[in-house]
Scaffold this active site. Sequence first.
Site, PDB file in Angstrom:
ATOM      1  N   GLU A  78     -33.890 -62.013  68.770  1.00  0.00           N
ATOM      2  CA  GLU A  78     -32.616 -61.502  69.448  1.00  0.00           C
ATOM      3  C   GLU A  78     -33.033 -59.891  69.767  1.00  0.00           C
ATOM      4  O   GLU A  78     -33.787 -59.420  68.844  1.00  0.00           O
ATOM      5  CB  GLU A  78     -31.561 -61.571  68.331  1.00  0.00           C
ATOM      6  CG  GLU A  78     -30.302 -61.166  68.870  1.00  0.00           C
ATOM      7  CD  GLU A  78     -29.066 -60.908  67.856  1.00  0.00           C
ATOM      8  OE1 GLU A  78     -29.289 -61.693  66.852  1.00  0.00           O
ATOM      9  OE2 GLU A  78     -28.075 -60.350  67.973  1.00  0.00           O
TER      10      GLU A  78
ATOM     11  N   GLU B 288     -19.355 -64.353  60.565  1.00  0.00           N
ATOM     12  CA  GLU B 288     -20.375 -63.516  60.003  1.00  0.00           C
ATOM     13  C   GLU B 288     -19.846 -62.220  59.048  1.00  0.00           C
ATOM     14  O   GLU B 288     -19.192 -61.963  59.559  1.00  0.00           O
ATOM     15  CB  GLU B 288     -21.371 -63.215  61.241  1.00  0.00           C
ATOM     16  CG  GLU B 288     -20.578 -62.081  62.153  1.00  0.00           C
ATOM     17  CD  GLU B 288     -21.583 -61.617  63.325  1.00  0.00           C
ATOM     18  OE1 GLU B 288     -21.748 -62.393  64.337  1.00  0.00           O
ATOM     19  OE2 GLU B 288     -22.100 -60.630  62.923  1.00  0.00           O
TER      20      GLU B 288
HETATM   21  N1  CMX Z   1     -35.751 -70.748  65.215  1.00  0.00           N
HETATM   22  C1  CMX Z   1     -36.962 -71.493  65.548  1.00  0.00           C
HETATM   23  N2  CMX Z   1     -36.943 -72.660  66.019  1.00  0.00           N
HETATM   24  C2  CMX Z   1     -35.971 -73.101  66.644  1.00  0.00           C
HETATM   25  C3  CMX Z   1     -34.547 -72.380  66.495  1.00  0.00           C
HETATM   26  C4  CMX Z   1     -34.739 -71.249  65.538  1.00  0.00           C
HETATM   27  N3  CMX Z   1     -33.678 -70.581  65.161  1.00  0.00           N
HETATM   28  N4  CMX Z   1     -33.637 -73.171  66.926  1.00  0.00           N
HETATM   29  C5  CMX Z   1     -34.066 -74.359  67.481  1.00  0.00           C
HETATM   30  N5  CMX Z   1     -35.395 -74.012  67.507  1.00  0.00           N
HETATM   31  C6  CMX Z   1     -36.355 -75.123  68.078  1.00  0.00           C
HETATM   32  C7  CMX Z   1     -36.067 -76.547  67.580  1.00  0.00           C
HETATM   33  O1  CMX Z   1     -36.822 -76.691  66.125  1.00  0.00           O
HETATM   34  C8  CMX Z   1     -36.710 -77.406  68.577  1.00  0.00           C
HETATM   35  O2  CMX Z   1     -38.183 -77.577  68.479  1.00  0.00           O
HETATM   36  P1  CMX Z   1     -38.580 -79.101  68.496  1.00  0.00           P
HETATM   37  O3  CMX Z   1     -38.443 -79.267  70.002  1.00  0.00           O
HETATM   38  O4  CMX Z   1     -40.068 -78.654  68.057  1.00  0.00           O
HETATM   39  O5  CMX Z   1     -38.135 -79.797  67.658  1.00  0.00           O
HETATM   40  C9  CMX Z   1     -36.515 -76.404  69.914  1.00  0.00           C
HETATM   41  O6  CMX Z   1     -36.377 -75.111  69.266  1.00  0.00           O
HETATM   42  C10 CMX Z   1     -35.077 -76.981  70.627  1.00  0.00           C
HETATM   43  O7  CMX Z   1     -34.000 -76.904  69.438  1.00  0.00           O
HETATM   44  P2  CMX Z   1     -32.823 -77.701  69.519  1.00  0.00           P
HETATM   45  O8  CMX Z   1     -32.360 -78.119  68.322  1.00  0.00           O
HETATM   46  O9  CMX Z   1     -32.762 -78.627  70.682  1.00  0.00           O
HETATM   47  O10 CMX Z   1     -31.656 -76.505  70.298  1.00  0.00           O
HETATM   48  P3  CMX Z   1     -31.383 -76.217  71.372  1.00  0.00           P
HETATM   49  O11 CMX Z   1     -32.708 -75.999  72.437  1.00  0.00           O
HETATM   50  O12 CMX Z   1     -30.230 -76.708  71.955  1.00  0.00           O
HETATM   51  O13 CMX Z   1     -31.003 -74.539  71.127  1.00  0.00           O
HETATM   52  C11 CMX Z   1     -31.860 -72.350  71.337  1.00  0.00           C
HETATM   53  C12 CMX Z   1     -32.085 -73.582  70.766  1.00  0.00           C
HETATM   54  C13 CMX Z   1     -32.624 -71.328  70.568  1.00  0.00           C
HETATM   55  C14 CMX Z   1     -31.833 -72.146  72.796  1.00  0.00           C
HETATM   56  C15 CMX Z   1     -30.230 -71.832  70.782  1.00  0.00           C
HETATM   57  O14 CMX Z   1     -30.451 -71.940  69.282  1.00  0.00           O
HETATM   58  C16 CMX Z   1     -29.827 -70.553  71.130  1.00  0.00           C
HETATM   59  O15 CMX Z   1     -29.355 -70.504  72.183  1.00  0.00           O
HETATM   60  N6  CMX Z   1     -29.844 -69.548  70.359  1.00  0.00           N
HETATM   61  C17 CMX Z   1     -29.313 -68.125  70.773  1.00  0.00           C
HETATM   62  C18 CMX Z   1     -28.010 -68.130  70.220  1.00  0.00           C
HETATM   63  C19 CMX Z   1     -27.717 -68.033  68.794  1.00  0.00           C
HETATM   64  O16 CMX Z   1     -28.661 -68.623  68.021  1.00  0.00           O
HETATM   65  N7  CMX Z   1     -26.690 -67.419  68.236  1.00  0.00           N
HETATM   66  C20 CMX Z   1     -26.094 -67.598  66.786  1.00  0.00           C
HETATM   67  C21 CMX Z   1     -26.479 -66.233  66.195  1.00  0.00           C
HETATM   68  C22 CMX Z   1     -25.585 -65.115  66.887  1.00  0.00           C
HETATM   69  C23 CMX Z   1     -26.045 -63.697  66.433  1.00  0.00           C
HETATM   70  O17 CMX Z   1     -27.039 -63.503  65.992  1.00  0.00           O
HETATM   71  O18 CMX Z   1     -25.069 -62.865  66.532  1.00  0.00           O
HETATM   72 CO    CO Z   2     -28.091 -61.853  65.019  1.00  0.00          CO
END
Ligand code: CMX
Ligand code: CO
Length: 146
Positions: free
Chosen positions: A134, A43
């Site tokens: 977040e 990042e």
């Molecule tokens: N914004 C909006 N919706 C999202 C999304 C996002 N960034 N990421 C996933 N989704 C939605 C998907 O579109 C999906 O929706 P549908 O079921 O309607 O298709 C649903 O959430 C599930 O998505 P998935 O692809 O099956 O993904 P997961 O459930 O495995 O993971 C999430 C989703 C949010 C739990 C996971 O992305 C996560 O744990 N995020 C937090 C950590 C992160 O993003 N780290 C990177 C950034 C680090 C930082 O900022 O420092």
């Molecule tokens: Co972030």
Amino acid sequence: MLTRIDHIGIACFDLDKTVEFYRATYGFEVFHTEVNEEQGVREAMLKINETSDGGASYLQLLEPTREDSAVGKWLAKNGEGVHHIAFGTADVDGDSDAIRGKGVRVLYDEPRTGSMGSRITFLHPKDCHGVLTELVTAAPPATTDH
Ligand code: CMX
Ligand code: CO
């Protein structure tokens, strides 16, 4: 209390090219770079402005380090774009507990490590009208012993 936009997280395929776009187009310079293996990202933080709570607002450009990471999966599905927003708070523990109490899924039991030694947690996008959200408490400023 959430007191600022801490950052907007933007997913990209090529961090160096994306950094160069933001520099050449807007004049934004890289403030900080790091690899966060727990989050699966490389990042770059571009500081946009200071905020009245003593913090700052950034753009966070994110390139996945592995395909099965949150950003890697999201990019494969959606292509490049805004991945999440982050609100800044002095008390990520208290605010995430309060928000959990309102029935919103908080993804981590305890905040984890984010950019620049911050402590972060995430709210599930399906509980936030489609926005992965977040919460961030910045690391305290470094102190010197004199
Ligand atoms: N914004 C909006 N919706 C999202 C999304 C996002 N960034 N990421 C996933 N989704 C939605 C998907 O579109 C999906 O929706 P549908 O079921 O309607 O298709 C649903 O959430 C599930 O998505 P998935 O692809 O099956 O993904 P997961 O459930 O495995 O993971 C999430 C989703 C949010 C739990 C996971 O992305 C996560 O744990 N995020 C937090 C950590 C992160 O993003 N780290 C990177 C950034 C680090 C930082 O900022 O420092
Ligand atoms: Co972030």
